[in-house]
Design an enzyme around this catalytic site. Structure first.
Site, PDB file in Angstrom:
ATOM      1  N   PHE A  24       0.823  -1.213   0.000  1.00 33.15           N
ATOM      2  CA  PHE A  24       0.000   0.000   0.000  1.00 33.15           C
ATOM      3  C   PHE A  24       0.860   1.269   0.000  1.00 33.15           C
ATOM      4  CE2 PHE A  24      -1.952   2.964   3.284  1.00 33.15           C
ATOM      5  CZ  PHE A  24      -2.742   3.665   2.387  1.00 33.15           C
ATOM      6  N   ASP A  45       9.750  -7.058  -3.632  1.00 35.21           N
ATOM      7  CA  ASP A  45       8.527  -7.509  -2.960  1.00 35.21           C
ATOM      8  C   ASP A  45       8.199  -8.906  -3.466  1.00 35.21           C
ATOM      9  OD1 ASP A  45       5.733  -7.669  -1.899  1.00 35.21           O
ATOM     10  OD2 ASP A  45       5.992  -5.518  -1.571  1.00 35.21           O
ATOM     11  N   ASN A  71      11.551 -12.953  -1.900  1.00 36.60           N
ATOM     12  CA  ASN A  71      11.159 -13.000  -0.488  1.00 36.60           C
ATOM     13  C   ASN A  71      12.411 -12.741   0.339  1.00 36.60           C
ATOM     14  OD1 ASN A  71      10.431 -13.713   2.120  1.00 36.60           O
ATOM     15  ND2 ASN A  71       9.004 -15.285   1.405  1.00 36.60           N
ATOM     16  N   LEU A  91       9.888  -1.418   4.104  1.00 33.62           N
ATOM     17  CA  LEU A  91       8.447  -1.389   4.377  1.00 33.62           C
ATOM     18  C   LEU A  91       7.887  -2.793   4.607  1.00 33.62           C
ATOM     19  CD1 LEU A  91       8.154   0.824   1.313  1.00 33.62           C
ATOM     20  CD2 LEU A  91       6.888   1.561   3.317  1.00 33.62           C
ATOM     21  N   TYR A 100      -1.888 -10.549  14.318  1.00 35.11           N
ATOM     22  CA  TYR A 100      -0.949 -10.425  15.447  1.00 35.11           C
ATOM     23  C   TYR A 100      -1.149 -11.515  16.504  1.00 35.11           C
ATOM     24  CZ  TYR A 100      -0.594  -5.690  13.447  1.00 35.11           C
ATOM     25  OH  TYR A 100      -0.462  -4.615  12.604  1.00 35.11           O
ATOM     26  N   TYR A 178       3.248  -7.786  17.496  1.00 35.48           N
ATOM     27  CA  TYR A 178       3.640  -6.867  16.412  1.00 35.48           C
ATOM     28  C   TYR A 178       4.389  -5.662  16.975  1.00 35.48           C
ATOM     29  CZ  TYR A 178       2.660  -3.243  12.787  1.00 35.48           C
ATOM     30  OH  TYR A 178       2.723  -2.224  11.871  1.00 35.48           O
ATOM     31  N   ARG A 228      -7.208  -4.450   7.422  1.00 37.67           N
ATOM     32  CA  ARG A 228      -7.307  -3.375   8.425  1.00 37.67           C
ATOM     33  C   ARG A 228      -8.646  -2.663   8.298  1.00 37.67           C
ATOM     34  NH1 ARG A 228      -1.177  -1.257   7.358  1.00 37.67           N
ATOM     35  NH2 ARG A 228      -1.661  -2.102   5.297  1.00 37.67           N
ATOM     36  N   VAL A 246     -15.793  -3.424  16.686  1.00 38.52           N
ATOM     37  CA  VAL A 246     -15.173  -4.279  17.701  1.00 38.52           C
ATOM     38  C   VAL A 246     -15.262  -3.584  19.062  1.00 38.52           C
ATOM     39  CG1 VAL A 246     -12.992  -5.321  18.432  1.00 38.52           C
ATOM     40  CG2 VAL A 246     -13.665  -5.405  16.027  1.00 38.52           C
ATOM     41  N   ARG A 334      -4.525   7.263  20.518  1.00 40.03           N
ATOM     42  CA  ARG A 334      -3.124   7.594  20.178  1.00 40.03           C
ATOM     43  C   ARG A 334      -3.086   8.911  19.425  1.00 40.03           C
ATOM     44  NH1 ARG A 334      -2.536   2.260  17.589  1.00 40.03           N
ATOM     45  NH2 ARG A 334      -2.026   0.832  19.264  1.00 40.03           N
TER      46      ARG A 334
HETATM   47  P1  NAD Z   1       1.452  -3.618   3.112  1.00 40.53           P
HETATM   48  O1  NAD Z   1       1.113  -4.938   3.703  1.00 40.53           O
HETATM   49  O2  NAD Z   1       0.527  -3.072   2.088  1.00 40.53           O
HETATM   50  O3  NAD Z   1       2.907  -3.652   2.491  1.00 40.53           O
HETATM   51  C1  NAD Z   1       3.939  -4.481   2.979  1.00 40.53           C
HETATM   52  C2  NAD Z   1       4.596  -5.130   1.782  1.00 40.53           C
HETATM   53  O4  NAD Z   1       5.695  -5.920   2.246  1.00 40.53           O
HETATM   54  C3  NAD Z   1       3.648  -6.080   1.023  1.00 40.53           C
HETATM   55  O5  NAD Z   1       3.587  -5.741  -0.345  1.00 40.53           O
HETATM   56  C4  NAD Z   1       4.286  -7.451   1.202  1.00 40.53           C
HETATM   57  O6  NAD Z   1       4.137  -8.306   0.068  1.00 40.53           O
HETATM   58  C5  NAD Z   1       5.745  -7.082   1.447  1.00 40.53           C
HETATM   59  N1  NAD Z   1       6.472  -8.128   2.174  1.00 40.53           N
HETATM   60  C6  NAD Z   1       6.149  -8.639   3.384  1.00 40.53           C
HETATM   61  N2  NAD Z   1       7.023  -9.602   3.719  1.00 40.53           N
HETATM   62  C7  NAD Z   1       7.918  -9.701   2.690  1.00 40.53           C
HETATM   63  C8  NAD Z   1       9.038 -10.520   2.458  1.00 40.53           C
HETATM   64  N3  NAD Z   1       9.421 -11.469   3.340  1.00 40.53           N
HETATM   65  N4  NAD Z   1       9.736 -10.361   1.310  1.00 40.53           N
HETATM   66  C9  NAD Z   1       9.343  -9.414   0.401  1.00 40.53           C
HETATM   67  N5  NAD Z   1       8.270  -8.616   0.557  1.00 40.53           N
HETATM   68  C10 NAD Z   1       7.564  -8.754   1.705  1.00 40.53           C
HETATM   69  O7  NAD Z   1       1.602  -2.590   4.331  1.00 40.53           O
HETATM   70  P2  NAD Z   1       1.754  -1.000   4.306  1.00 40.53           P
HETATM   71  O8  NAD Z   1       0.525  -0.405   4.873  1.00 40.53           O
HETATM   72  O9  NAD Z   1       2.259  -0.557   3.003  1.00 40.53           O
HETATM   73  O10 NAD Z   1       2.869  -0.820   5.428  1.00 40.53           O
HETATM   74  C11 NAD Z   1       4.246  -0.677   5.142  1.00 40.53           C
HETATM   75  C12 NAD Z   1       5.015  -0.532   6.450  1.00 40.53           C
HETATM   76  O11 NAD Z   1       4.488   0.544   7.223  1.00 40.53           O
HETATM   77  C13 NAD Z   1       4.961  -1.770   7.342  1.00 40.53           C
HETATM   78  O12 NAD Z   1       6.211  -1.940   7.947  1.00 40.53           O
HETATM   79  C14 NAD Z   1       3.943  -1.413   8.392  1.00 40.53           C
HETATM   80  O13 NAD Z   1       4.176  -2.091   9.607  1.00 40.53           O
HETATM   81  C15 NAD Z   1       4.160   0.083   8.523  1.00 40.53           C
HETATM   82  N6  NAD Z   1       2.943   0.754   9.023  1.00 40.53           N
HETATM   83  C16 NAD Z   1       1.939   1.112   8.182  1.00 40.53           C
HETATM   84  C17 NAD Z   1       0.828   1.755   8.696  1.00 40.53           C
HETATM   85  C18 NAD Z   1      -0.279   2.274   7.828  1.00 40.53           C
HETATM   86  O14 NAD Z   1      -0.998   3.138   8.290  1.00 40.53           O
HETATM   87  N7  NAD Z   1      -0.450   1.822   6.604  1.00 40.53           N
HETATM   88  C19 NAD Z   1       0.705   1.983  10.070  1.00 40.53           C
HETATM   89  C20 NAD Z   1       1.738   1.570  10.891  1.00 40.53           C
HETATM   90  C21 NAD Z   1       2.856   0.967  10.355  1.00 40.53           C
END
Ligand code: NAD
Length: 381
Positions: A24, A45, A71, A91, A100, A178, A228, A246, A334
């Site tokens: 995302f 990715d 991966n 990311l 979680y 988490y 989410r 929830v 928060r």
């Molecule tokens: P997302 O799930 O859309 O993106 C994460 C990406 O990581 C996915 O495309 C997934 O395929 C890739 N990935 C996971 N494990 C992998 C692996 N072993 N090898 C290769 N690729 C892998 O999540 P997001 O919302 O884009 O979040 C990105 C980061 O931001 C994360 O670390 C998340 O914890 C953090 N975050 C996001 C939010 C939010 O509001 N969206 C809030 C808090 C934290």
């Protein structure tokens, strides 16, 4: 024309290894990088689905984006990619709350163990790292432990990067797997900085939302998957089902439009002198609502987009144990302190909640309503 950073200096072109860049946040960051900068995105990715629209070789930026399907748990190409680029943005994560407490091992491995080599390769090769943490690292607020009469004061809920403690529930509340794994990663990065001089920036997102967030169960994700909250509520609206609150949807959260958030990340990329060595809250304190209020706003926005009357859409209360299973827990509220990011990067969020929900629900309706209609019209056996 040359782009200038906050100090008025020309921004040099950078190659950026974006691990988890197909998700995302990564997809929106890729869009910004190719359209508005001269940086090169080297995306790593397991899937490219959300950035396929940027990868067509006929596009003008084709030479500035490449995708490596791998991966990071088990691929020796990772170190080469980190070595060959100027900056790494990590990311990659399992980051859906439903996982979680039901997949705590995968959650801990993904958010802590898998980031260890990324951090090590950055330190060893003297590469800058921007790592994605989470506001969940702060855990519960001090306010939630105080008698009711003290709870109204925002000072017990405002979270400051270098001051607020991280307060988690007991180990059997696996929801905290988490947050705790993310915290260990933050501490490891900080230790590499303190002992070995790693150039780091840690980003703490507060509920960044917008188009392409997660998946709609049964359309572009597993039918029994639980994404989410934004995608969960969108899914119910698209299917004409009540939105599940929830534990009554009492928890309060601040929501930030993804495009505003990406502007903050771009400032970090382009201003290493102002971003290195810092942890940044990135949120919108003006967009604070309870989850119940979010559901009501989404109903209002979806009624406008779909043409269906808001009176045909409803909410229903469910217990956290029924929805998420055993071991779930939550933080009541928060609020991000924005002093640091405003001072260092002169960044402020712009988009109000109703506007960002309008844009997002227009996208959800346009992208998914036909597929859901088709699914719902199939005869059931
Ligand atoms: P997302 O799930 O859309 O993106 C994460 C990406 O990581 C996915 O495309 C997934 O395929 C890739 N990935 C996971 N494990 C992998 C692996 N072993 N090898 C290769 N690729 C892998 O999540 P997001 O919302 O884009 O979040 C990105 C980061 O931001 C994360 O670390 C998340 O914890 C953090 N975050 C996001 C939010 C939010 O509001 N969206 C809030 C808090 C934290």
């Amino acid at each position: 024309m040359a782009r200038l950073n906050l100090d008025g200096k020309t921004i040099p072109m950078m190659s950026i290894c974006m691990i988890g860049g197909g998700g995302f946040i990564g997809s929106h960051l890729c869009e910004k990088l190719v359209a508005e900068t001269n940086h090169k995105a080297v995306v790593v990715d397991v899937s490219s689905e959300k950035i396929d629209h940027l990868l067509d070789r006929s596009l003008p930026w084709a030479h500035r984006i490449e995708f490596h399907q791998l991966n990071i748990k088990s691929d020796s190409r990772l170190e080469t990619l980190i070595k060959s680029t100027d900056l790494t943005i990590n990311l990659a994560a399992i980051c859906t709350p439903a996982d979680y407490n039901t997949r705590p091992l995968d959650t801990i491995y993904s958010n802590f163990v898998d980031s260890i080599p990324v951090i090590k390769y950055c330190t060893e090769n003297k590469k800058r790292l921007i790592h994605f943490s989470t506001c969940e690292v702060y855990g519960k607020t001090i306010g939630s432990f105080l008698p009711q009469e003290f709870r109204k004061d925002p000072k017990y809920f405002i979270l400051k990067e270098d001051e607020s403690p991280c307060i988690f529930g007991p180990i059997n509340k696996q929801r905290w797997s988490y947050a705790c794994a993310k915290q260990m990663t933050d501490r490891l990065i900080y230790a590499e900085y303190a002992e070995n001089g790693l150039d780091f920036t840690i980003v703490r997102p507060y509920n960044w939302i917008g188009p392409r967030m997660d998946f709609i169960p049964g359309v572009d994700g597993p039918s029994d998957g639980v994404p989410r909250v934004l995608a969960c509520f969108s899914n119910s609206l698209l299917r004409g089902e009540p939105l599940k609150l929830v534990d009554g949807g009492k928890s309060q959260r601040t929501f930030l439009y993804i495009k505003d958030a990406i502007d903050a990340v771009a400032l970090m990329i382009d201003n290493p002198e102002k971003a290195n060595g810092y942890i940044f809250n990135v949120g919108n304190p003006d967009n604070e609502v309870s989850v119940k209020e979010l559901a009501e706003l989404m109903i209002k926005a979806y009624a406008k987009v779909s043409g269906a009357p808001a009176s045909s859409m409803s909410t229903v209360n469910v217990s956290s144990e029924d929805f998420y299973g055993k071991g779930y827990d939550d933080s009541d509220r928060r609020i991000p302190d924005m002093t640091f990011i405003t001072r260092q990067l002169a960044w402020k969020p712009r988009t109000p909640l109703d506007e960002l929900l309008d844009v997002t629900l227009q996208y959800q309706h346009r992208t998914y309503s036909r597929a859901i209609e088709r699914e719902l019209s199939k005869p059931t056996n």
